[in-house]
Design an enzyme around this catalytic site. Structure first.
Site, mmCIF file in Angstrom:
data_model
loop_
_atom_site.group_PDB
_atom_site.id
_atom_site.type_symbol
_atom_site.label_atom_id
_atom_site.label_comp_id
_atom_site.label_asym_id
_atom_site.label_seq_id
_atom_site.Cartn_x
_atom_site.Cartn_y
_atom_site.Cartn_z
ATOM 1 C CG HIS A 1 -3.621 -3.362 4.021
ATOM 2 N ND1 HIS A 1 -2.415 -2.876 4.466
ATOM 3 C CD2 HIS A 1 -4.173 -2.362 3.279
ATOM 4 C CE1 HIS A 1 -2.248 -1.642 4.033
ATOM 5 N NE2 HIS A 1 -3.287 -1.303 3.302
ATOM 6 N NE ARG B 1 -9.528 5.081 2.700
ATOM 7 C CZ ARG B 1 -8.260 5.494 2.665
ATOM 8 N NH1 ARG B 1 -7.980 6.773 2.477
ATOM 9 N NH2 ARG B 1 -7.272 4.640 2.806
ATOM 10 C CB CYS C 1 -0.982 -0.024 1.173
ATOM 11 S SG CYS C 1 -2.358 1.137 1.011
#
Length: 252
Positions: free
Chosen positions: A202, A133, A99
């Site tokens: 993640h 997002r 990320c």
């Protein structure tokens, strides 16, 4: 070479600042998968006040963080450690970047105000901040894994506003089956450049994708010892259950 002679050294860059959504779990997965095979592991936590000594490391890990944490380490990453990191990249050292760490390995990050933040410029890619997002579970298909004869499906969890675009000479880590990936537009997820592996996943990434962890370990050991390593097969029932859960939740 007998097993007791094999050592695996991991550099964890900025562990106190870049550990978003449990990214430290990637270090734990690498460590345990080596130790279960009788390979001794050293972990070097290298922060803002620590010297970066690349010849000591077999694998370098750079996790994710919010914009604030990234701003704290960016100048140290670029101006203090940058030349050595870029040398490691070009010499084929193994990296895993998640990320924010993925974004900082690129050329620049353009934030929502239009401010251009110069990044490490170790890989030809750039990131532009979006106004929404990209969040949710990810399922994708990796030709890298398929070429090595293992399950090509990777899974994870993404939560990022940055849109990353790959430049010349950079391959995607995988192609999206479900989720957004690099930018929600081109169907690509992550990046592969030499022995640098980058992803937005993640969750943590490697515990859910043990075959990917083993590829990183094999590549790093080959770089250090100059021979192919056949790792013993491990029981990965828990990891496979986690993968299966994500895949079935997406009805794939």
């Amino acid at each position: 070479m007998i097993k007791s002679d094999i050592k695996f050294s991991i550099c964890h860059l900025y562990p106190d600042l870049l550990n978003l959504y449990g990214d430290r779990g990637n270090i734990l997965a690498l460590k345990k998968r080596c130790e279960w095979r009788g390979i001794s592991v050293e972990i070097h936590n290298v922060g803002l006040d620590r010297k970066f000594e690349p010849d000591l490391y077999d694998l370098i890990f750079l996790g994710g963080g919010q914009d604030f944490e990234q701003s704290l380490i960016l100048r140290d990453l670029v101006d203090v450690k940058g030349d050595e990191i870029k040398r490691c990249v070009e010499e084929g050292k193994v990296f895993l970047c998640i990320c924010g760490g993925y974004q900082m390995m690129g050329e620049y990050y353009l934030d929502q105000s239009g401010t251009k933040m110069e990044c490490l410029n170790a890989i030809p890619l750039h990131t532009i901040a979006g106004d929404k997002r990209l969040i949710g579970n990810v399922v994708c298909h990796s030709e890298e894994l398929k070429s090595k004869g293992v399950d090509p499906v990777l899974v994870g969890f993404e939560n990022h506003s940055g849109r990353t675009y790959l430049g010349e000479g950079v391959a995607p880590l995988a192609k999206i089956i479900s989720g957004f990936g690099n930018n929600g537009e081109d169907g690509l997820e992550g990046a592969r450049y030499k022995n640098v592996y980058c992803t937005y996943m993640h969750g943590s990434f490697l515990p859910k994708n043990p075959q990917m962890a083993d590829i990183l370990i094999k590549n790093a050991l080959y770089k250090r010892y100059g021979q192919q390593f056949k790792l013993e097969i491990l029981e990965d029932d828990f990891s496979e259950n986690a993968r299966y859960r994500i895949i079935t939740c997406k009805n794939i």
